[in-house]
Design an enzyme around this catalytic site. Structure first.
Site, PDB file in Angstrom:
ATOM      1  N   HIS A 116       0.849  -1.182   0.000  1.00  0.00           N
ATOM      2  CA  HIS A 116       0.000   0.000   0.000  1.00  0.00           C
ATOM      3  C   HIS A 116       0.887   1.236   0.000  1.00  0.00           C
ATOM      4  O   HIS A 116       1.946   1.250   0.639  1.00  0.00           O
ATOM      5  CB  HIS A 116      -0.913   0.009   1.235  1.00  0.00           C
ATOM      6  N   ASP A 156      -7.868  -4.392  -0.527  1.00  0.00           N
ATOM      7  CA  ASP A 156      -8.422  -4.794  -1.823  1.00  0.00           C
ATOM      8  C   ASP A 156      -8.357  -6.310  -2.016  1.00  0.00           C
ATOM      9  O   ASP A 156      -9.239  -6.905  -2.640  1.00  0.00           O
ATOM     10  CB  ASP A 156      -7.673  -4.097  -2.960  1.00  0.00           C
TER      11      ASP A 156
END
Length: 423
Positions: free
Chosen positions: A306, A363
């Site tokens: 991320h 995700d």
């Protein structure tokens, strides 16, 4: 406040820059007088080092893997509160008591129905239109039905406007899905909780009911909570940018939807499922892991790492637990889940991924959860929209209340041709 001196050694000119403490995190340096005093601008590609707003809503510590809404850790909110309570928290700054929650939720239930004229909009789109294109258009059109929100000055009007868009977003998303499927539209059920009602509008048919389990409601509610806000990300910054022009709040939200659509932002969970489907079988996982580790191979493993979190994404931990519970309760045993579990197992133990902090992110887990609930991939990002709407509109309100706010107008580093004449 502290001070720092910046000196231009060519001219000898100096500028005293103020540093301002933050309640949490790094202090900021006020560079607003930089060009006026020294004749230069800063260059910050992607604005990753620039604070363009003052905000009291959300705090992220990427190194620690910490996410706070109004000071509350996301782990506690996801386990102890529901999405409607989190909406109230974002908008009002405090969690509601029993009476406040009852009034807030009832008011939003009554606002679930969009104007009947909105339904005509869906007929103008082809069945294969991407749901995000349809949803952003529907939200933009909503501003035409509520033009009274263009110039808001009263606190009650702020809250009325915010509750309306949060309440209507699931309805518009469900209408978008059913239009694409060719199904008749289902009106909201006022007797159902926010998240259950969305699943009902997705699955029900006229005269019938819908098969909805509590574990599915809990899983989707957690996804909404974990997506509700994430500081100054691309779509939230877009909402603030458009809002700074004085545009209608729903037009700003529509712009945020379009920004979220991108595969590098809200569309990432679609990419995760596409990649898991491409891998296809557990026996192929090792080959793709090897490709991900090969510097000469452009292949990248989706759903890992991320930009902000340099540790484990705190939202991912929560969704991993929720995915495991969903899998156990519903008895899901698909090829997709098998592949996802194997990829996750390797990545969490492989030195290559661990040393680079390439942990599964939100995700990776949200995509597998939504797939397990038989929600089509094209609807993953609209579901993200439903959750993020509360954060977007809270940021819009915060900006609107700021008397010092300016229209957003970044500078540029010009590298084009010098001035020249036309022959």
């Amino acid at each position: 406040m502290g001070k720092m001196t910046l000196k231009d050694h060519e001219t000898g000119r100096e500028l005293q820059l103020e540093t301002r403490p933050s309640s949490l995190g790094s202090p900021v340096m006020d560079i607003s007088g930089l060009h006026r005093e020294l004749g230069v601008y800063t260059y910050d590609n992607g604005y990753s080092m620039t604070a363009g707003v003052n905000s009291q809503i959300t705090y992220i510590d990427g190194a620690k893997g910490e996410l706070l809404y109004r000071g509350y850790p996301i782990e506690e909110l996801a386990k102890k509160k529901n999405y409607v309570e989190v909406c109230y928290l974002l908008l009002n700054g405090e969690l509601p008591d029993t009476m406040q929650l009852a009034e807030f939720e009832q008011n939003m239930r009554l606002k679930r129905f969009p104007h009947e004229g909105i339904k005509n909009l869906f007929d103008a789109f082809p069945d294969d239109a991407h749901p995000m294109a349809v949803l952003s258009s529907a939200v933009s059109a909503l501003s035409a039905f509520h033009h009274q929100h263009l110039n808001i000055v009263d606190e009650n009007d702020y809250m009325e406007m915010a509750r309306r868009i949060i309440a209507k977003m699931p309805t518009l998303a469900a209408y978008t899905y059913r239009h694409a499927m060719g199904y008749p539209l289902i009106y909201p059920d006022l007797d159902r909780y926010f998240t259950e009602n969305f699943l009902y509008m997705m699955r029900a048919f006229p005269g019938g009911n819908a098969d909805i389990s509590q574990v599915e409601v809990d899983a989707l509610d957690a996804i909404f909570i974990l997506h509700a806000d994430h500081e100054q990300n691309a779509s939230t910054s877009t909402v603030r940018l458009v809002g700074s022009t004085g545009a209608h709040p729903y037009a700003a939200i529509a712009a945020g939807i379009n920004a979220l659509w991108g595969r590098a932002h809200g569309g990432a969970n679609e990419s995760v499922i596409d990649q898991l489907a491409m891998i296809g079988d557990v026996k192929h996982v090792d080959r793709y892991i090897a490709r991900a580790k090969d510097a000469a191979d452009p292949f990248k493993l989706m759903g890992f790492g991320h930009r902000v979190y340099k540790n484990f994404d705190p939202r991912a931990r929560i969704l991993k637990e929720m995915r495991d519970r969903l899998q156990a309760k519903l008895g899901i045993n698909s090829k997709l889940i098998e592949v996802a579990n194997r990829v996750e197992e390797i990545a969490l133990s492989d030195e290559y991924f661990v040393s680079r902090n390439l942990y599964p992110n939100i995700d990776f887990y949200s995509g597998t959860i939504l797939s397990a609930m038989n929600i089509p991939r094209s609807m993953f990002t609209p579901i993200f929209v439903i959750g993020r709407t509360a954060g977007w509109i809270t940021h819009w309100i915060e900006q609107k209340r700021d008397e010092k706010v300016k229209i957003v107008r970044p500078r540029q580093h010009y590298t084009g041709p010098l001035r020249r004449s036309v022959d």
